[in-house]
Motif scaffolding. Structure first.
Motif, PDB file in Angstrom:
ATOM      1  N   LEU A  58       0.808  -0.945  -0.006  1.00 44.24           N
ATOM      2  CA  LEU A  58       0.106  -0.100   0.040  1.00 44.24           C
ATOM      3  C   LEU A  58       0.863   1.369  -0.059  1.00 44.24           C
ATOM      4  N   GLN A  59       0.562   2.293  -0.750  1.00 39.65           N
ATOM      5  CA  GLN A  59       1.305   3.462  -0.708  1.00 39.65           C
ATOM      6  C   GLN A  59       1.234   4.196   0.645  1.00 39.65           C
ATOM      7  N   ASN A  60       2.139   5.171   0.551  1.00 38.00           N
ATOM      8  CA  ASN A  60       2.179   5.969   1.774  1.00 38.00           C
ATOM      9  C   ASN A  60       0.759   6.464   2.196  1.00 38.00           C
ATOM     10  N   ALA A  61       0.520   6.494   3.754  1.00 36.80           N
ATOM     11  CA  ALA A  61      -0.799   6.991   4.216  1.00 36.80           C
ATOM     12  C   ALA A  61      -1.233   8.501   3.631  1.00 36.80           C
ATOM     13  N   ARG A  62      -0.403   9.210   3.365  1.00 36.93           N
ATOM     14  CA  ARG A  62      -0.762  10.357   2.717  1.00 36.93           C
ATOM     15  C   ARG A  62      -1.765  10.444   1.492  1.00 36.93           C
ATOM     16  N   HIS A  63      -1.581   9.237   0.813  1.00 39.32           N
ATOM     17  CA  HIS A  63      -2.412   8.714  -0.427  1.00 39.32           C
ATOM     18  C   HIS A  63      -3.708   8.116  -0.095  1.00 39.32           C
ATOM     19  N   GLY A  64      -3.920   8.533   1.234  1.00 40.44           N
ATOM     20  CA  GLY A  64      -5.398   7.835   1.621  1.00 40.44           C
ATOM     21  C   GLY A  64      -5.780   8.617   2.809  1.00 40.44           C
ATOM     22  N   GLY A  65      -6.665   8.110   3.521  1.00 42.35           N
ATOM     23  CA  GLY A  65      -7.059   8.734   4.681  1.00 42.35           C
ATOM     24  C   GLY A  65      -8.062   7.695   5.642  1.00 42.35           C
ATOM     25  N   ARG A  66      -8.972   8.420   6.365  1.00 43.16           N
ATOM     26  CA  ARG A  66      -9.905   7.731   7.335  1.00 43.16           C
ATOM     27  C   ARG A  66     -11.050   8.233   7.614  1.00 43.16           C
ATOM     28  N   VAL A  67     -12.151   7.570   7.295  1.00 42.30           N
ATOM     29  CA  VAL A  67     -13.708   8.077   7.187  1.00 42.30           C
ATOM     30  C   VAL A  67     -14.313   7.295   8.532  1.00 42.30           C
ATOM     31  N   THR A  68     -15.173   8.124   9.050  1.00 43.09           N
ATOM     32  CA  THR A  68     -16.420   7.499  10.002  1.00 43.09           C
ATOM     33  C   THR A  68     -17.546   7.977   9.246  1.00 43.09           C
ATOM     34  N   PRO A  69     -18.253   7.061   8.427  1.00 45.26           N
ATOM     35  CA  PRO A  69     -19.590   7.335   7.999  1.00 45.26           C
ATOM     36  C   PRO A  69     -20.538   8.061   8.910  1.00 45.26           C
ATOM     37  N   GLY A  70     -21.384   8.841   8.297  1.00 42.82           N
ATOM     38  CA  GLY A  70     -22.541   9.313   9.046  1.00 42.82           C
ATOM     39  C   GLY A  70     -23.593   8.285   9.403  1.00 42.82           C
ATOM     40  N   ALA A  71     -24.476   8.445  10.053  1.00 39.75           N
ATOM     41  CA  ALA A  71     -25.530   7.487  10.331  1.00 39.75           C
ATOM     42  C   ALA A  71     -27.056   7.610   9.500  1.00 39.75           C
ATOM     43  N   ASP A  73     -29.651   7.835   6.989  1.00 40.86           N
ATOM     44  CA  ASP A  73     -29.404   8.221   5.419  1.00 40.86           C
ATOM     45  C   ASP A  73     -28.714   9.299   5.224  1.00 40.86           C
ATOM     46  N   ARG A  74     -27.862   9.692   6.101  1.00 41.06           N
ATOM     47  CA  ARG A  74     -26.885  10.889   6.121  1.00 41.06           C
ATOM     48  C   ARG A  74     -25.243  10.153   5.987  1.00 41.06           C
ATOM     49  N   VAL A  75     -25.196   9.001   5.552  1.00 33.17           N
ATOM     50  CA  VAL A  75     -23.837   8.319   5.581  1.00 33.17           C
ATOM     51  C   VAL A  75     -22.584   9.253   4.965  1.00 33.17           C
ATOM     52  N   GLU A  76     -23.169   9.940   3.493  1.00 34.27           N
ATOM     53  CA  GLU A  76     -22.032  10.491   3.127  1.00 34.27           C
ATOM     54  C   GLU A  76     -21.899  12.027   3.574  1.00 34.27           C
ATOM     55  N   GLU A  77     -23.384  12.521   3.779  1.00 34.55           N
ATOM     56  CA  GLU A  77     -23.445  14.015   4.291  1.00 34.55           C
ATOM     57  C   GLU A  77     -22.657  14.270   5.487  1.00 34.55           C
ATOM     58  N   ASP A  78     -22.766  13.456   6.539  1.00 35.44           N
ATOM     59  CA  ASP A  78     -22.202  13.569   7.724  1.00 35.44           C
ATOM     60  C   ASP A  78     -21.097  12.800   8.124  1.00 35.44           C
ATOM     61  N   ALA A  79     -20.512  12.209   7.133  1.00 36.99           N
ATOM     62  CA  ALA A  79     -19.049  11.597   7.413  1.00 36.99           C
ATOM     63  C   ALA A  79     -18.121  12.550   7.704  1.00 36.99           C
ATOM     64  N   VAL A  80     -17.262  11.961   8.658  1.00 37.29           N
ATOM     65  CA  VAL A  80     -16.202  12.548   9.055  1.00 37.29           C
ATOM     66  C   VAL A  80     -14.694  12.054   8.591  1.00 37.29           C
ATOM     67  N   TYR A  81     -14.051  12.970   7.843  1.00 39.88           N
ATOM     68  CA  TYR A  81     -12.754  12.529   7.133  1.00 39.88           C
ATOM     69  C   TYR A  81     -11.574  13.118   8.112  1.00 39.88           C
ATOM     70  N   SER A  82     -10.466  12.438   7.941  1.00 40.42           N
ATOM     71  CA  SER A  82      -9.364  12.793   8.710  1.00 40.42           C
ATOM     72  C   SER A  82      -8.091  12.299   7.756  1.00 40.42           C
ATOM     73  N   ASP A  83      -6.893  12.857   7.785  1.00 40.59           N
ATOM     74  CA  ASP A  83      -5.983  12.503   7.099  1.00 40.59           C
ATOM     75  C   ASP A  83      -5.057  11.279   7.956  1.00 40.59           C
ATOM     76  N   GLY A  84      -4.554  10.402   7.289  1.00 45.27           N
ATOM     77  CA  GLY A  84      -3.678   9.118   7.600  1.00 45.27           C
ATOM     78  C   GLY A  84      -4.714   8.363   8.243  1.00 45.27           C
ATOM     79  N   PRO A  85      -4.277   6.937   8.388  1.00 46.25           N
ATOM     80  CA  PRO A  85      -5.193   5.882   8.692  1.00 46.25           C
ATOM     81  C   PRO A  85      -5.538   5.911  10.016  1.00 46.25           C
TER      82      PRO A  85
END
Length: 129
Positions: A58-71, A73-85
């Motif tokens: 897998l490439q360096n973590a800067r080429h991806g990230g981490r997401v916590t999906p929303g709940a 019917d707002r899985v995408e709209e309320d998703a919380v993204y962060s850099d790194g795994p």
């Protein structure tokens, strides 16, 4: 019965970009000489009678990230993204192997052979048909 195991390589992140320049491969080296410890591991798995059916670095973590999906019917709209795994660790999953074997004890032995500068997590794959 043959079972499938995934071996996750946990170790400090690496500079994958250094291997992807104009001449792919070890900086200053030849591509066929890349990752000799992994080539030796692959040969050892074959000698033990198991079979690698998938693998990737897998490439360096800067080429991806981490997401916590929303709940709900707002899985995408309320998703919380962060850099790194993982914000709370210095290790990442830098690659993996998928190996078929018919012996759980052999699966455990194989885990100890996976090259790493960290540790290996191995898990039996849940069968989904």
């Amino acid at each position: 019965m043959t079972d499938t195991y995934v071996y996750l390589i946990h170790e400090p992140d690496w500079d994958s970009d250094a291997f992807l320049g104009e001449r792919p491969g070890v900086p200053g080296g030849e591509p066929e000489n890349n990752f000799p410890a992994h080539k030796a591991f692959q040969e050892a798995v074959a000698r033990l009678g198991a079979r690698i059916v998938g693998a990737a670095a897998l490439q360096n973590a800067r080429h991806g990230g981490r997401v916590t999906p929303g709940a709900g019917d707002r899985v995408e709209e309320d998703a919380v993204y962060s850099d790194g795994p993982y914000p709370d660790t210095s290790e990442v999953v830098s690659g993996y192997y998928v190996v078929e074997t018919d012996d759980e004890a052999l699966a455990r032995r194989i885990a100890a052979l996976v090259p790493t500068d960290g540790h290996i997590e191995w898990r039996k794959v849940f069968p989904i048909s």
